[in-house]
Design an enzyme around this catalytic site. Structure first.
Site, PDB file in Angstrom:
ATOM      1  N   LYS A 147      -6.045  19.042  12.320  1.00 21.07           N
ATOM      2  CA  LYS A 147      -6.568  18.101  13.310  1.00 21.07           C
ATOM      3  C   LYS A 147      -8.042  18.423  13.568  1.00 21.07           C
ATOM      4  O   LYS A 147      -8.399  19.579  13.839  1.00 21.07           O
ATOM      5  CB  LYS A 147      -5.765  18.209  14.609  1.00 21.07           C
ATOM      6  CG  LYS A 147      -4.317  17.750  14.467  1.00 21.07           C
ATOM      7  CD  LYS A 147      -4.221  16.252  14.199  1.00 21.07           C
ATOM      8  CE  LYS A 147      -2.782  15.748  14.367  1.00 21.07           C
ATOM      9  NZ  LYS A 147      -2.700  14.290  14.154  1.00 21.07           N
ATOM     10  N   ASP A 223      -4.480   5.467  10.180  1.00 16.68           N
ATOM     11  CA  ASP A 223      -3.269   5.736  10.967  1.00 16.68           C
ATOM     12  C   ASP A 223      -3.285   4.877  12.234  1.00 16.68           C
ATOM     13  O   ASP A 223      -2.592   3.856  12.300  1.00 16.68           O
ATOM     14  CB  ASP A 223      -3.186   7.233  11.293  1.00 16.68           C
ATOM     15  CG  ASP A 223      -1.943   7.591  12.102  1.00 16.68           C
ATOM     16  OD1 ASP A 223      -1.161   6.683  12.439  1.00 16.68           O
ATOM     17  OD2 ASP A 223      -1.743   8.781  12.406  1.00 16.68           O
TER      18      ASP A 223
HETATM   19 MG    MG Z   1      -2.789  10.736  12.250  1.00 15.73          MG
END
Ligand code: MG
Length: 330
Positions: A147, A223
């Protein structure tokens, strides 16, 4: 059929920090439908709450009372308007009932080979570079989703790359501007990454197209910019792949449509999850053999999973072969 909602508050093993914010708990719901079960994950940045999902499920119950669970599309068409997560909870429970009444696991009803499921990544949440590197190394995981989406992303990737030979994917969770993304992606590509997920804000589809046209050296996946099959179609040519999640599509039915739409448009497909228990993640895992990449680590991130379902042999997904979802209450 009788629909009974149940709150399910999940405790995260470690604070989960992404570009959207940090959390120690997630407030999900379970939907019990006769012998079946489904899950809805309240996604804070979708504006969903546990109370809202419980209220949604209570509203959905009446339409299912006299419905035939073997006519899944009719059941779904009869539902009142629901948030995607509440709809997913009902859709998953319906598929569980379907499989149990027909006596077969879902992957078999879909005609899929469970051994064809790609290995899953494991998520490393945002932290100081050295802490992320230590978690990456200590996980021993061969595929990691890192992330990013804040300052110091390059330092994070440098520390992680030095700590592990794992395959690395990065997810900016909509955290960069166009200029930041165009600057950072070629620099991050130096660390041998496989792809970058959602570099730009959800609504900036033209920005995604602009980034891709620059051939910055990494495949770009959308996403947050994609929920349903219709969104997949809108992103044709703008990205290299899409991330499909049951909590965005509203369940397995629309996830199948989104996967096949992506295929028809030449897009790669990553199958992923929100912070979900083994109910939601096992449901998704039954579709994994259709996908190129898998990111289904939800049960590994939580400390109080109410169910057992999909298992992990290293990064390999082992699907339960019991009928329906194949999940069991712990
Ligand atoms: Mg994602």
């Amino acid at each position: 059929m009788k629909l009974t909602p149940e709150p399910a508050t999940l405790q995260l093993r470690t604070t989960f920090r992404i570009a959207h914010g940090a959390s120690d708990q997630r407030h999900n719901v379970l939907a019990h439908l006769d012998e079946g079960v489904g899950e809805g994950a309240a996604v804070p940045y979708h504006g969903e709450t546990q109370a809202g999902l419980l209220a949604d499920l209570a509203r959905a119950a009446a339409s299912l009372e006299t419905a035939d669970p073997l006519r899944i599309d009719d059941c779904l068409a009869g539902l009142p308007p629901l948030t995607p997560a509440a709809r997913a909870a009902v859709d998953i429970a319906l598929h569980d009932v379907w499989g149990q009444r027909l006596g077969q696991p879902l992957y078999r009803l879909f005609g899929l080979n469970p051994a064809a499921a790609p290995e899953t990544s494991f998520t490393i949440a945002i932290d100081e570079p050295e802490a992320m590197a230590a978690r990456a190394r200590d996980s021993g995981w061969p595929i990691l989703k890192i992330k990013v989406g804040t300052e110091a992303d390059e330092a994070r990737l440098r520390a992680i790359r030095a700590a592990t030979p794992a395959r690395l994917r990065v997810d900016a969770n909509a955290g960069w501007t166009r200029e930041q993304a165009a600057h950072l992606i070629p620099r991050l590509a130096e660390f041998g990454l496989e792809l970058v997920e959602q570099p730009l804000p959800r609504e900036d589809r033209e920005g995604l197209r602009w980034l891709k046209a620059q051939n910055l050296g990494l495949p770009i996946f959308a996403d947050e910019s994609v929920k349903t099959a219709r969104d997949v179609a809108a992103l044709a040519g703008a990205v290299d792949g899409v991330v499909i999640k049951l909590m965005k599509t509203g369940g397995l039915r629309e996830a199948l449509r989104a996967i096949h739409t992506a295929r028809a448009l030449g897009l790669q497909v990553m199958l992923s999850c929100m912070v979900e228990s083994s109910v939601g993640v096992t449901a998704a895992a039954h579709l994994a053999p259709l996908c190129d990449l898998v990111d289904l680590d939800g049960p590994l991130l939580i400390a109080n999973d109410p169910y057992a379902g999909v298992r992990y042999e290293g990064a390999r997904l082992i699907l339960p072969d019991r009928p329906g979802l194949g999940v069991l209450r712990r």
